[in-house]
Write a protein that holds these residues in place. Structure first.
Motif, PDB file in Angstrom:
ATOM      1  N   UNK A  67       0.842  -1.206   0.000  1.00 53.00           N
ATOM      2  CA  UNK A  67       0.000   0.000   0.000  1.00 53.00           C
ATOM      3  C   UNK A  67       0.874   1.252   0.000  1.00 53.00           C
ATOM      4  N   UNK A  68       1.969   1.198   0.757  1.00 49.07           N
ATOM      5  CA  UNK A  68       2.868   2.365   0.779  1.00 49.07           C
ATOM      6  C   UNK A  68       3.482   2.610  -0.588  1.00 49.07           C
ATOM      7  N   UNK A 136     -12.180   1.303   5.563  1.00 45.20           N
ATOM      8  CA  UNK A 136     -11.454   2.516   5.954  1.00 45.20           C
ATOM      9  C   UNK A 136     -10.034   2.394   5.428  1.00 45.20           C
ATOM     10  N   UNK A 137      -9.459   3.423   4.841  1.00 41.87           N
ATOM     11  CA  UNK A 137      -8.087   3.341   4.325  1.00 41.87           C
ATOM     12  C   UNK A 137      -7.114   2.868   5.407  1.00 41.87           C
ATOM     13  N   UNK A 153      -8.505 -14.574   1.297  1.00 41.70           N
ATOM     14  CA  UNK A 153      -7.981 -13.310   0.790  1.00 41.70           C
ATOM     15  C   UNK A 153      -7.865 -12.305   1.913  1.00 41.70           C
ATOM     16  N   UNK A 154      -6.825 -11.453   1.803  1.00 41.64           N
ATOM     17  CA  UNK A 154      -6.659 -10.341   2.733  1.00 41.64           C
ATOM     18  C   UNK A 154      -6.534  -9.073   1.893  1.00 41.64           C
ATOM     19  N   UNK A 155      -7.478  -8.144   2.106  1.00 42.73           N
ATOM     20  CA  UNK A 155      -7.483  -6.901   1.324  1.00 42.73           C
ATOM     21  C   UNK A 155      -7.322  -5.683   2.197  1.00 42.73           C
ATOM     22  N   UNK A 156      -6.698  -4.596   1.594  1.00 44.41           N
ATOM     23  CA  UNK A 156      -6.529  -3.335   2.319  1.00 44.41           C
ATOM     24  C   UNK A 156      -6.685  -2.187   1.319  1.00 44.41           C
ATOM     25  N   UNK A 157      -7.513  -1.230   1.681  1.00 45.67           N
ATOM     26  CA  UNK A 157      -7.758  -0.036   0.853  1.00 45.67           C
ATOM     27  C   UNK A 157      -6.652   0.977   1.103  1.00 45.67           C
ATOM     28  N   UNK A 158      -6.096   1.533  -0.008  1.00 40.17           N
ATOM     29  CA  UNK A 158      -4.942   2.421   0.108  1.00 40.17           C
ATOM     30  C   UNK A 158      -5.331   3.849   0.473  1.00 40.17           C
ATOM     31  N   UNK A 164     -10.114   4.665  -5.978  1.00 40.77           N
ATOM     32  CA  UNK A 164      -9.175   4.352  -4.910  1.00 40.77           C
ATOM     33  C   UNK A 164      -8.430   3.077  -5.261  1.00 40.77           C
ATOM     34  N   UNK A 165      -7.226   2.943  -4.703  1.00 44.29           N
ATOM     35  CA  UNK A 165      -6.420   1.747  -4.922  1.00 44.29           C
ATOM     36  C   UNK A 165      -6.579   0.788  -3.728  1.00 44.29           C
ATOM     37  N   UNK A 166      -6.483  -0.515  -3.991  1.00 46.30           N
ATOM     38  CA  UNK A 166      -6.558  -1.538  -2.937  1.00 46.30           C
ATOM     39  C   UNK A 166      -5.629  -2.681  -3.300  1.00 46.30           C
ATOM     40  N   UNK A 167      -5.070  -3.306  -2.278  1.00 48.08           N
ATOM     41  CA  UNK A 167      -4.172  -4.451  -2.462  1.00 48.08           C
ATOM     42  C   UNK A 167      -4.869  -5.702  -1.912  1.00 48.08           C
TER      43      UNK A 167
END
Length: 536
Positions: A67-68, A136-137, A153-158, A164-167
């Motif tokens: 994300x970084x 939440x980001x 799956x493990x997801x995170x919003x950037x 918006x970007x997500x991984x």
């Protein structure tokens, strides 16, 4: 029979104690084995939990790094993201795929557009678009991946921008634990949000029993983004709970120890019984010796009572001897008839023998010589006692009646002891007749009892009855007890001694009251006629 029953009870008690000891040992052994199994499951579960928690934390670190990188520039540096992702996937095979996606909301609808996809084959995550956009980001979240049962799956919003970007990282839960890290005896399970992802069966399958408790370890992985739960179960077999060799060894050793203790206890008990038997025998011997001395004293005392009667009886043969001797002296002169002289001398011999027999009975009666049983006709014993007491009974006005229904009956006994028994009974009967106004008589009857199913040989019965007042009913049960008497000056040993003397020759004595009045004493002895004939 009593000893055999006691031995059986002792063996049953020994068996019960042995079974109890083995049950206690098996219970303690099973409890120890169960506690050991629980500790092993707990320690193995904690070690595996620590390993899985560390690996799950690595997933969170990868998400944070990606994300970084995605937020470094616009557009994101795809080469850097690909390089980091590929390196991570090479070192950690459990990461099956990494995706960078763009999320765009249009009129309440969120569309997902892949930016970078490192997966084989590429995954379609469009069904997760709305859930990822609502995050939440910087907040990671886990999702199940239906096409792959062991994957999640493990997801995170950037960022909160639109688009918006997500991984998204795809994890193979089956590779979170290496085969060498799992205990061979354990059934291991990983679940996400209560749904099982992967199960590892035990390599060493035990024949578990349903009634045995199953040690279990269950704990949630230390991660808020990946709420995994690790469970370890160890089925136990009977052989694991109860060691056969140890149990058999304890059973054998405990049985040997109990047998030794039982033998020692039996020996000690036998020694106590022997000591008690010896003590009782010594007491009985002393009592018999005392009774014998008293009986001898009683005979001497009775002799004094009979002295006057016997002296009177001896006067008759002595007077006859004097008379016949004077006649013989006259007949010895010349011219006398020789036949008359021979008759006078024969009369002297007869009267001398008669006096000698009287004196012999007196000497035998008062003697205290060692007894020895011999074959003796019962009639002779009765006749000897009758001759001994006749003078005293005549003086007291008592008639003595003798009835012999078994003239050939013989017994194996000491004749002096049997005379003492009969003399005692006749004296007691005579004493009971003193002072009564009834017709005074004592009857001695001899009869034979044939053999029956209960007895191999026949018996001889001697009944001594009198015409007196009889025996008080309260005294009958205790009549043959030592030192029990109904006479004011009696010692209470006469009838007890009679019973003892009869027991020596296998006989017995009983007392009762006759229906017509008077006491009846019955002596029963084994008949020895057949044995005497065989001995001859």
């Amino acid at each position: 029979m009593v000893k055999r029953r006691g031995a059986s009870l002792g063996l049953l008690m020994l068996l019960a104690v042995w079974l109890g000891l083995n049950a206690l040992f098996l219970g303690l052994n099973a409890r120890t084995a169960l506690e050991r199994a629980r500790e092993e499951v707990s320690s193995s579960g904690l070690a595996l939990h620590r390993v899985v928690s560390q690996r799950v934390a690595q997933h969170d670190a990868l998400l944070t790094s990606l994300v970084a990188l995605a937020l470094v520039a616009d557009p994101p540096p795809q080469d850097a993201i690909l390089q980091v992702s590929q390196r991570f996937m090479r070192f950690y095979p459990r990461v099956a795929g990494i995706d960078l996606v763009a999320l765009k909301e249009t009129v309440g609808t969120v569309a997902l557009h892949p930016v970078i996809s490192i997966a084989s084959p590429p995954a379609d995550h469009r069904s997760l678009a709305a859930a990822l956009y609502a995050l939440t980001p910087g907040e990671p979240r886990s999702f199940l991946d239906p096409p792959m049962p062991t994957h999640y799956l493990v997801g995170k919003k950037a960022s909160a921008a639109n688009p918006a970007l997500a991984v998204i990282i795809e994890i193979d839960a089956a590779l979170l634990v290496e085969p060498s890290e799992r205990p061979p005896w354990a059934h291991a399970t990983l679940a996400l949000d209560g749904q099982t992802l992967v199960q590892w069966p035990a390599e060493q399958e035990a024949a578990a029993l349903s009634f045995l408790p199953t040690p279990r370890f269950t704990r949630a992985i230390d991660s808020t983004s990946q709420p995994l739960t690790l469970t370890l179960v160890r089925p136990l077999s009977l052989a694991e709970i109860l060691d056969p060799k140890l149990s058999l060894g304890f059973a054998i050793l405990s049985l040997l120890a109990l047998l030794v203790l039982h033998y020692a206890w039996r020996q000690r008990l036998a020694a106590r019984q022997s000591a008690e038997t010896a003590r009782l025998a010594e007491q009985r011997t002393r009592l018999l010796e005392h009774e014998t001395r008293l009986a001898h004293a009683a005979r001497v005392n009775a002799l004094g009572e009979l002295a006057s009667g016997i002296a009177h009886e001896l006067t008759q043969p002595l007077t006859a001897l004097l008379s016949q001797s004077q006649a013989a002296r006259r007949l010895a002169r010349p011219g006398s008839d020789p036949a008359l002289l021979e008759q006078a001398l024969e009369a002297n011999v007869r009267e001398a023998r008669r006096a000698g027999e009287m004196l012999k009975r007196m000497r035998d009666y008062i003697s205290n010589r060692e007894t020895s049983p011999v074959f003796t006709p019962v009639a002779r014993i009765v006749d000897d006692v009758a001759g001994l007491v006749k003078a005293d009974l005549d003086r007291r006005g008592i008639a003595l009646v003798l009835e012999n229904a078994a003239p050939d009956a013989c017994i194996l006994a000491d004749p002096i002891e049997m005379e003492q028994v009969l003399h005692n009974l006749i004296r007691n009967a005579a004493d009971s007749l003193d002072g009564t106004g009834l017709e005074k008589s004592i009857t001695v009857r001899i009869s034979a009892l044939p053999a029956s199913a209960a007895t191999v040989e026949g018996h001889v019965e001697i009944r001594v009855s009198d015409s007196g007042p009889g025996i008080p009913e309260t005294a009958l049960p205790r009549l043959f007890e030592p030192f029990f008497t109904t006479k004011p000056d009696g010692l209470g040993l006469g009838l007890s001694l009679c019973a003892t003397l009869l027991e020596r020759c296998g006989g017995n004595i009983s007392a009762a009251n006759a229906p017509a009045g008077g006491a009846v004493f019955t002596l029963t002895l084994p008949e020895a006629g057949a044995a005497r004939q065989a001995a001859q």
